[in-house]
Write a protein that holds these residues in place. Structure first.
Motif, PDB file in Angstrom:
ATOM      1  N   MET A  67      12.772  17.136  -8.288  1.00  0.00           N
ATOM      2  CA  MET A  67      11.606  18.034  -8.251  1.00  0.00           C
ATOM      3  C   MET A  67      11.664  18.979  -7.060  1.00  0.00           C
ATOM      4  O   MET A  67      10.651  19.489  -6.626  1.00  0.00           O
ATOM      5  CB  MET A  67      10.330  17.194  -8.178  1.00  0.00           C
ATOM      6  CG  MET A  67       9.830  16.813  -9.547  1.00  0.00           C
ATOM      7  SD  MET A  67       9.231  18.237 -10.436  1.00  0.00           S
ATOM      8  CE  MET A  67       8.620  17.455 -11.908  1.00  0.00           C
ATOM      9  N   PHE A  99      12.204  18.516  -3.864  1.00  0.00           N
ATOM     10  CA  PHE A  99      11.539  18.078  -2.641  1.00  0.00           C
ATOM     11  C   PHE A  99      12.555  17.347  -1.779  1.00  0.00           C
ATOM     12  O   PHE A  99      13.344  16.558  -2.288  1.00  0.00           O
ATOM     13  CB  PHE A  99      10.391  17.110  -2.965  1.00  0.00           C
ATOM     14  CG  PHE A  99       9.042  17.744  -2.962  1.00  0.00           C
ATOM     15  CD1 PHE A  99       8.308  17.811  -1.785  1.00  0.00           C
ATOM     16  CD2 PHE A  99       8.506  18.278  -4.107  1.00  0.00           C
ATOM     17  CE1 PHE A  99       7.068  18.394  -1.779  1.00  0.00           C
ATOM     18  CE2 PHE A  99       7.262  18.865  -4.095  1.00  0.00           C
ATOM     19  CZ  PHE A  99       6.539  18.926  -2.934  1.00  0.00           C
ATOM     20  N   GLN A 114      10.133   3.712  -5.187  1.00  0.00           N
ATOM     21  CA  GLN A 114       9.370   3.557  -6.433  1.00  0.00           C
ATOM     22  C   GLN A 114       9.018   4.892  -7.043  1.00  0.00           C
ATOM     23  O   GLN A 114       8.847   5.015  -8.237  1.00  0.00           O
ATOM     24  CB  GLN A 114       8.091   2.779  -6.153  1.00  0.00           C
ATOM     25  CG  GLN A 114       8.326   1.289  -6.086  1.00  0.00           C
ATOM     26  CD  GLN A 114       7.032   0.531  -6.170  1.00  0.00           C
ATOM     27  OE1 GLN A 114       6.025   0.994  -5.628  1.00  0.00           O
ATOM     28  NE2 GLN A 114       7.039  -0.589  -6.826  1.00  0.00           N
ATOM     29  N   SER A 115       8.868   5.903  -6.208  1.00  0.00           N
ATOM     30  CA  SER A 115       8.550   7.232  -6.716  1.00  0.00           C
ATOM     31  C   SER A 115       9.805   7.986  -7.101  1.00  0.00           C
ATOM     32  O   SER A 115       9.763   9.192  -7.290  1.00  0.00           O
ATOM     33  CB  SER A 115       7.810   8.045  -5.670  1.00  0.00           C
ATOM     34  OG  SER A 115       6.680   7.375  -5.262  1.00  0.00           O
ATOM     35  N   ASN A 116      10.911   7.267  -7.124  1.00  0.00           N
ATOM     36  CA  ASN A 116      12.143   7.889  -7.577  1.00  0.00           C
ATOM     37  C   ASN A 116      12.680   8.911  -6.584  1.00  0.00           C
ATOM     38  O   ASN A 116      13.369   9.847  -6.958  1.00  0.00           O
ATOM     39  CB  ASN A 116      11.902   8.556  -8.933  1.00  0.00           C
ATOM     40  CG  ASN A 116      13.155   8.606  -9.748  1.00  0.00           C
ATOM     41  OD1 ASN A 116      14.126   7.945  -9.417  1.00  0.00           O
ATOM     42  ND2 ASN A 116      13.150   9.404 -10.790  1.00  0.00           N
ATOM     43  N   LEU A 117      12.334   8.746  -5.345  1.00  0.00           N
ATOM     44  CA  LEU A 117      12.893   9.617  -4.309  1.00  0.00           C
ATOM     45  C   LEU A 117      13.974   8.820  -3.606  1.00  0.00           C
ATOM     46  O   LEU A 117      13.696   7.894  -2.860  1.00  0.00           O
ATOM     47  CB  LEU A 117      11.800  10.019  -3.318  1.00  0.00           C
ATOM     48  CG  LEU A 117      10.765  10.967  -3.866  1.00  0.00           C
ATOM     49  CD1 LEU A 117       9.586  11.028  -2.954  1.00  0.00           C
ATOM     50  CD2 LEU A 117      11.369  12.343  -4.036  1.00  0.00           C
ATOM     51  N   LEU A 172       8.687  16.943   2.122  1.00  0.00           N
ATOM     52  CA  LEU A 172       7.700  15.891   2.287  1.00  0.00           C
ATOM     53  C   LEU A 172       8.024  15.172   3.590  1.00  0.00           C
ATOM     54  O   LEU A 172       9.134  14.672   3.762  1.00  0.00           O
ATOM     55  CB  LEU A 172       7.794  14.941   1.105  1.00  0.00           C
ATOM     56  CG  LEU A 172       6.661  13.965   0.899  1.00  0.00           C
ATOM     57  CD1 LEU A 172       5.410  14.699   0.496  1.00  0.00           C
ATOM     58  CD2 LEU A 172       7.034  12.964  -0.172  1.00  0.00           C
ATOM     59  N   PRO A 207       0.547   7.261  -3.595  1.00  0.00           N
ATOM     60  CA  PRO A 207       1.790   7.735  -4.192  1.00  0.00           C
ATOM     61  C   PRO A 207       2.221   9.071  -3.582  1.00  0.00           C
ATOM     62  O   PRO A 207       1.430  10.020  -3.558  1.00  0.00           O
ATOM     63  CB  PRO A 207       1.448   7.891  -5.667  1.00  0.00           C
ATOM     64  CG  PRO A 207      -0.027   7.967  -5.720  1.00  0.00           C
ATOM     65  CD  PRO A 207      -0.558   7.250  -4.542  1.00  0.00           C
ATOM     66  N   PRO A 208       3.428   9.161  -3.098  1.00  0.00           N
ATOM     67  CA  PRO A 208       3.890  10.427  -2.536  1.00  0.00           C
ATOM     68  C   PRO A 208       3.884  11.533  -3.585  1.00  0.00           C
ATOM     69  O   PRO A 208       3.690  12.699  -3.257  1.00  0.00           O
ATOM     70  CB  PRO A 208       5.323  10.131  -2.088  1.00  0.00           C
ATOM     71  CG  PRO A 208       5.493   8.676  -2.149  1.00  0.00           C
ATOM     72  CD  PRO A 208       4.461   8.124  -3.040  1.00  0.00           C
ATOM     73  N   GLY A 209       4.085  11.130  -4.833  1.00  0.00           N
ATOM     74  CA  GLY A 209       4.092  12.122  -5.899  1.00  0.00           C
ATOM     75  C   GLY A 209       2.776  12.859  -6.003  1.00  0.00           C
ATOM     76  O   GLY A 209       2.734  14.052  -6.293  1.00  0.00           O
ATOM     77  N   ALA A 210       1.699  12.150  -5.743  1.00  0.00           N
ATOM     78  CA  ALA A 210       0.392  12.784  -5.855  1.00  0.00           C
ATOM     79  C   ALA A 210       0.245  13.879  -4.813  1.00  0.00           C
ATOM     80  O   ALA A 210      -0.294  14.953  -5.094  1.00  0.00           O
ATOM     81  CB  ALA A 210      -0.699  11.734  -5.681  1.00  0.00           C
ATOM     82  N   ALA A 224       2.688  15.526  -3.453  1.00  0.00           N
ATOM     83  CA  ALA A 224       3.572  16.614  -3.844  1.00  0.00           C
ATOM     84  C   ALA A 224       2.966  17.423  -4.984  1.00  0.00           C
ATOM     85  O   ALA A 224       3.062  18.646  -5.011  1.00  0.00           O
ATOM     86  CB  ALA A 224       4.922  16.044  -4.253  1.00  0.00           C
ATOM     87  N   ALA A 225       2.326  16.724  -5.920  1.00  0.00           N
ATOM     88  CA  ALA A 225       1.744  17.430  -7.065  1.00  0.00           C
ATOM     89  C   ALA A 225       0.603  18.334  -6.622  1.00  0.00           C
ATOM     90  O   ALA A 225       0.485  19.476  -7.082  1.00  0.00           O
ATOM     91  CB  ALA A 225       1.258  16.421  -8.090  1.00  0.00           C
ATOM     92  N   THR A 226      -0.232  17.838  -5.727  1.00  0.00           N
ATOM     93  CA  THR A 226      -1.318  18.665  -5.222  1.00  0.00           C
ATOM     94  C   THR A 226      -0.751  19.900  -4.532  1.00  0.00           C
ATOM     95  O   THR A 226      -1.251  21.015  -4.701  1.00  0.00           O
ATOM     96  CB  THR A 226      -2.156  17.862  -4.217  1.00  0.00           C
ATOM     97  OG1 THR A 226      -2.462  16.614  -4.781  1.00  0.00           O
ATOM     98  CG2 THR A 226      -3.421  18.592  -3.866  1.00  0.00           C
TER      99      THR A 226
END
Lengths: 640, 459
Positions: free
Chosen positions: B1, B3, B46-49, B107, B118-121, B123-125
């Motif tokens: 993504m 990041f 877990q967030s696939n990073l 990030l 969740p770090p994804g959240a 990043a999504a924001t």
């Protein structure tokens, strides 16, 4: 007026068109191509496969079928081919068509002309199709071009298939015999062969050729008679959109049956596939359960937390999806542009994986993006058209192109689509519509349509003096945004709510409306409330101008806003923004809540009767001309 | 993504002496018998990073941390260890590794964060608003052991000053003001421009900066370049970006778009403007757009950038290990209410000889005993974490404490609210209350300490 009526009658007739395209048939084709050339006296049409897409609409063969029925029977002694099943169709099929014909005798002259042309297209399209679809049929290639060998083949092939049923049928249709001339008889034969060819094609497709040949034809005519004309025309028009020279593509292009969200098993399957949690269908209004439930804000955290897991999703696409979901971005044009731009980004960053071809892999990739976007919010028609355009461009990329060239081509195609179909179209619409605005006019608009806004601003720039009434409605209150921008530019505006429409309409001289989509029958699909505005305007005798880019036209026919619509956030209607004290629905008990169903529809369908004119990039047209535009436009972008 | 993840693991933290030392840098400080860095890395994994840059202060510490990471995550994560000099602050650390940063967004996560946000959240924001910076805010954790009511006195004073004043827009999406820690004593200054643009501002003091940021790389690099004096992301860079969001001197979100426009040769600029206007009209304008456009509604003239906030839901757990008190709290919570953080972190920890308990020894809830530990007869362990291979004599009471690995505790000791580091030897009848005992220290028999920090003298 006459032409209009014809075009209205078309859907019914189109059934024939539906039969014809499905013809990878072997036997009848030779005959067609044999007799085709002599009659074809309109070279432009016959020359290009472009005419293929027209074939379904010209369909007057229906009429010609019926009035030549007798002729065919007269020619009975020379039936060259055909089996029982085929004739059975023709027999049961014709009567209904002849009824249609008798009902509309006004078409005499025009109809005849149309007809002769029509059959011609018809044949040409079939022969062209034959050559392209031949590989699948795998029968004989040479006869298409060489009538001589065709004849030979004919002699060999169809004769053995002759059957007694044919005679039987002939006796049925004898009464009509006297009316027909030789030429007509000839023509009838041709058309019958075509019909037979199509039915044969269907028979071939099914696993048991013999059985299907006899059973299917029986079924079809029945459908035609029993099914309400509306339904059949919907079906026909949808298929028409699909009519394209290459059989496979045609199949692929057929829109899959829309997901019915009240079908439990299918919803369950979709749930497993989907990225987002499907909210449970709780407390939804019975009549609208088949619509996709609204994805409210509660989906957002879920989608957010999956951010890094969706690695196959391009960030740009993801962002657009997020904007759809949160409602940051709304409006047909904007959503379409945003989507296309995201796709362009994705294509730019795309690299073909090893051992795959760009055409196929990219198509599936785009498909994945699209399904993700659909999960975020159902697509609008305009976006569907844009996606179809993009996919057809990808499919038509020459294999010789290198990857970078192909990507550059696609990117420029996307840019071109945005520029030509949206930006330029808007400019043209603005020019057209501005001519209708005179000094002293009072213009009413509903909601917030970007084209209408541009029209108003342009007319204002031209120095026309007019008043604007912005009608708005809860819960979106989009009109306020429009109002803000109009007032900022110095237009004098009045703002009112939808419920006051009948009071305001006295003063209004013209109504300008935007549209999300316009269907083939002239129905305008637009923000909910548009229909009421148009209806009131109609009642007051105020002209209603619908401004809509032609890429939003859709070949579907829709009569109501129930079968296809979008559900909004049900809670949005029970709450008033900024008024916490208006909470009458808040403290209901659980039991009361169970019996309360909230319905927040996003769109409605305005019947074409209430619309005076549609302003589109092809000029100002009556709603009845929409199918023409759809047809021409489709041809334009699919066959570039 | 697109990041890049930078984990600021830190090195030897002054706040945490005597718990940390040269041999045991802060990232490896065991929390519930796992190095604290595990929690962050696990969360990211877990967030696939899986491609991370871990920044460690000090060469020695970097070696130790690097060895540990490669030992633990060798087949699961692709980690780059970057060693930076000590005391250059978080901003300095980023400045050091700036040339490694290539992606559009970055990030930045603090290595001492124990959370399930969740770090994804975040990043999504960040992506959704196309922001220059997105900060994660979480509610301030309940501090101090509630059960006993006592807390480390030394930390109390510090806690009082650690206020956060955070200003949000009514939609709770944009950060309008942020002041942390020491700044609070001074008057809070708010740019009038921002107030005027937003109209309404919500000031909250119950939120805390969780030190998980998403930055736009170009903005971050430019700010770091322009402002040499900036030491800390939290105290310098973030407030600066928030302050200047409406008169962006640094990069703005317009600039990258401008570059794109330059590349577009196919379409005329006119059409671009047209398209962008359609898009702008269709989207809900943030106050940035409103303030930047001139009254007559023409194109935005002033440059702006957006500072977003991601507010973690109140149910999620989010604490930074930046003080001894926090260390105690995290140990308590991770073994107790936030035990889901432990699940799956490292299954290897559960393997090995199970602890041996003597007769009539009770281990209360919210307690944990490491593998190979031996506890004598008639002991009590309550709400405590005991590390690996510890030897605990009989009649020992351990309450609200953390005992690390290889600790020997003699008979009749009483340990309350204390931290006992590795290799410590407590002889018989030692009484510790609210103490920290540094690694390798030997407490002589019969001694009593209260609220003291015991450590070996540096040689």
């Amino acid at each position: 007026m006459d032409t209009r009526r014809v075009s209205r009658a078309v859907p019914r007739v189109r059934q024939v068109g539906f039969f014809t395209p499905n013809t990878p048939a072997q036997h009848p084709v030779p005959t067609r191509s044999q007799s085709g050339p002599p009659t074809s006296d309109s070279p432009p049409l016959s020359g290009s496969p472009a005419s293929n897409s027209l074939s379904p609409v010209m369909i007057p063969p229906a009429r010609h079928l019926s009035d030549n029925l007798g002729g065919r029977t007269a020619a009975l002694p020379v039936p060259r081919h055909g089996n029982a099943g085929d004739h059975a169709i023709v027999g049961s099929y014709n009567p209904s068509e002849s009824v249609l014909w008798l009902e509309s005798p006004t078409r005499s002259r025009i109809g005849d002309e149309e007809f002769s042309e029509g059959t011609d297209w018809y044949r040409r399209s079939n022969s062209a199709k034959f050559s392209s679809s031949l590989p699948s049929g795998g029968f004989n290639l040479s006869p298409v071009k060489q009538p001589g060998s065709v004849a030979a083949l004919e002699a060999k092939n169809p004769l053995p298939e002759k059957s007694e049923a044919q005679k039987e049928q002939a006796s049925n249709s004898k009464p009509l015999k006297a009316k027909t001339t030789k030429a007509e008889r000839r023509a009838l034969q041709e058309s019958q062969r075509a019909v037979k060819a199509s039915s044969k094609a269907e028979a071939n497709k099914s696993s048991t050729p013999g059985g299907a040949a006899s059973s299917k034809p029986m079924k079809q005519p029945q459908q035609k008679k029993d099914g309400p004309p509306v339904a059949s025309s919907v079906a026909a028009s949808e298929r028409i959109g699909v009519d394209r020279p290459v059989e496979k593509e045609r199949k692929k292009d057929l829109p899959p049956p829309r997901m019915q969200f009240d079908d439990v098993s299918r919803v369950g399957k979709a749930k497993r596939r989907s990225v987002l949690n499907q909210p449970e269908a709780r407390n939804r209004v019975e009549l609208f359960r088949h619509l996709p439930p609204h994805k409210n804000g509660s989906q957002l955290p879920y989608l957010e937390s999956k951010f890094f897991e969706l690695h196959e999703m391009h960030p740009a696409v993801y962002k657009v999806g997020l904007q759809y979901l949160t409602g940051d971005l709304s409006g047909g044009n904007a959503r379409c542009i945003a989507m296309l731009q995201a796709f362009r980004e994705a294509i730019r960053d795309y690299y073909t994986p090893p051992e795959k071809t760009l055409n196929r892999d990219l198509t599936s990739k785009i498909g994945g993006f699209v399904s993700f976007l659909i999960e975020c919010r159902p697509l609008s028609m305009s976006m569907g058209n844009a996606i179809r355009f993009l996919k057809s461009r990808i499919a038509r990329l020459p294999l010789t192109l290198s990857e970078s060239e192909a990507k550059a081509t696609l990117c420029s195609d996307i840019d071109r689509f945005i520029n030509e179909k949206i930006v330029l179209a808007d400019k043209v619409i603005v020019r057209h519509a501005a001519t209708k605005i005179r000094d002293g006019d009072v213009l009413l608009t509903y909601g917030s349509s970007c084209v209408v806004e541009m029209i108003l601003l342009y007319a204002h720039e031209l120095g026309k003096r007019f008043l604007v009434v912005v009608v708005d409605s809860r819960p979106m209150l989009e009109g306020q945004k429009l109002l803000r921008r109009l007032v900022a530019k110095g237009l004098s505006c009045t703002y009112t709510q939808l419920n006051a429409i009948s009071y305001v309409m006295h003063e209004v001289t013209q109504v300008f409306l935007g549209a999300s989509s316009i269907f083939s029958n002239g129905t305008v699909y637009s923000r909910v409330g548009t229909a009421s505005v148009a209806m009131v305007a109609h009642a007051f005798g105020v002209p209603v101008l619908v401004c809509c880019e032609a890429y939003k036209f859709h070949e579907r026919v829709q009569l109501d806003s129930i079968c296809f619509n979008e559900l909004g956030d049900p809670d949005a209607i029970s709450k008033v923004a900024g008024r916490v004290d208006l909470n009458y629905l808040d403290n209901l008990t659980d039991k009361q809540k169970e019996s309360l169903q909230l319905l927040n529809l996003k769109y409605d369908a305005t019947p074409s009767d209430y619309i005076s004119v549609i302003v589109t990039d092809y000029g100002m047209i009556p709603p009845t001309s929409v199918p023409v535009i759809v047809r021409e436009y489709r041809k334009e972008y699919l066959l570039i | 993504m697109d990041f890049q993840v930078v984990v600021l693991a830190g090195g030897s933290s002054k706040n945490l002496t005597p718990l940390v030392s040269k041999e045991l840098p802060k990232p490896l400080l065991p929390v519930a018998n796992r190095p604290v860095l595990t929690y962050v890395l696990h969360q990211l994994e877990q967030s696939n990073l899986k491609d991370l840059i871990v920044v460690v202060e000090g060469e020695d510490a970097a070696l130790v941390v690097g060895a540990w990471i490669s030992g633990t995550f060798i087949d699961r994560l692709h980690v780059e260890i970057a060693a930076v000099p000590e005391d250059i602050g978080t901003a300095g650390a980023i400045r050091e590794i700036s040339h490694h940063l290539t992606t559009k967004d970055i990030l930045v996560v603090s290595g001492d964060l124990v959370s399930d946000v969740p770090p994804g959240a975040v990043a999504a924001t960040h992506r959704r608003h196309d922001a220059a910076v997105t900060a994660t805010l979480c509610s301030i954790p309940v501090s101090g052991p509630l059960e006993s009511g006592s807390s480390v006195g030394k930390d109390k004073a510090k806690k009082l000053g650690r206020y956060n004043i955070i200003g949000l827009d009514p939609g709770k999406q944009f950060l309008l003001h942020i002041a942390t820690g020491a700044e609070i004593e001074k008057d809070a200054r708010l740019p009038k421009r921002i107030l005027r643009a937003v109209g309404q501002m919500e000031i909250r003091s119950d939120l805390m900066d969780a030190h998980m940021y998403a930055f736009k790389r170009s903005v971050l690099q430019e700010v770091l370049e322009l402002k040499d004096a900036f030491q800390s992301l939290k105290e310098d860079v973030l407030p600066y970006l928030v302050r200047s969001q409406l008169k962006s001197e640094a990069l703005s979100n317009r600039t990258p778009q401008g570059e794109e426009n330059g590349n577009e040769k196919v379409t005329s600029l006119n059409n671009q403007v047209f398209v962008s206007r359609i898009l702008a009209n269709a989207s809900i304008p943030s106050f940035h757009d409103r303030s930047s456009e001139t009254p007559d509604g023409s194109a935005p003239t002033r440059k702006t950038h957006k500072c977003c906030a991601y507010i973690a839901s109140s149910s999620s757990y989010c604490v930074r290990l930046n003080s001894i008190q926090a260390f105690m709290d995290i140990n308590r919570d991770v073994t107790g209410e936030a035990d889901h953080l432990l699940s799956g972190t490292d299954p290897n920890n559960n393997i090995g000889p199970s602890p041996k308990l003597g007769t009539k020894t009770t281990v209360g809830p919210h307690s944990m005993l490491g593998e190979g530990s031996e506890v004598g007869d008639k002991c009590q362990v309550k709400r405590s974490v005991i590390g690996r291979h510890c030897r605990i004599g009989s009649h020992v009471k351990v309450v609200n404490s953390v005992v690390m690995n290889h600790v020997t505790i003699g008979d009749g000791c009483i340990i309350q609210g204390s931290v006992v580091c590795s290799n410590v030897q407590l002889q018989d009848r030692v009484v510790l209350k609210d103490c920290q005992v540094g690694a390798g220290f030997v407490v002589t028999a019969g001694s009593e300490y209260k609220a003291e920090s015991l450590a070996r003298k540096e040689k």
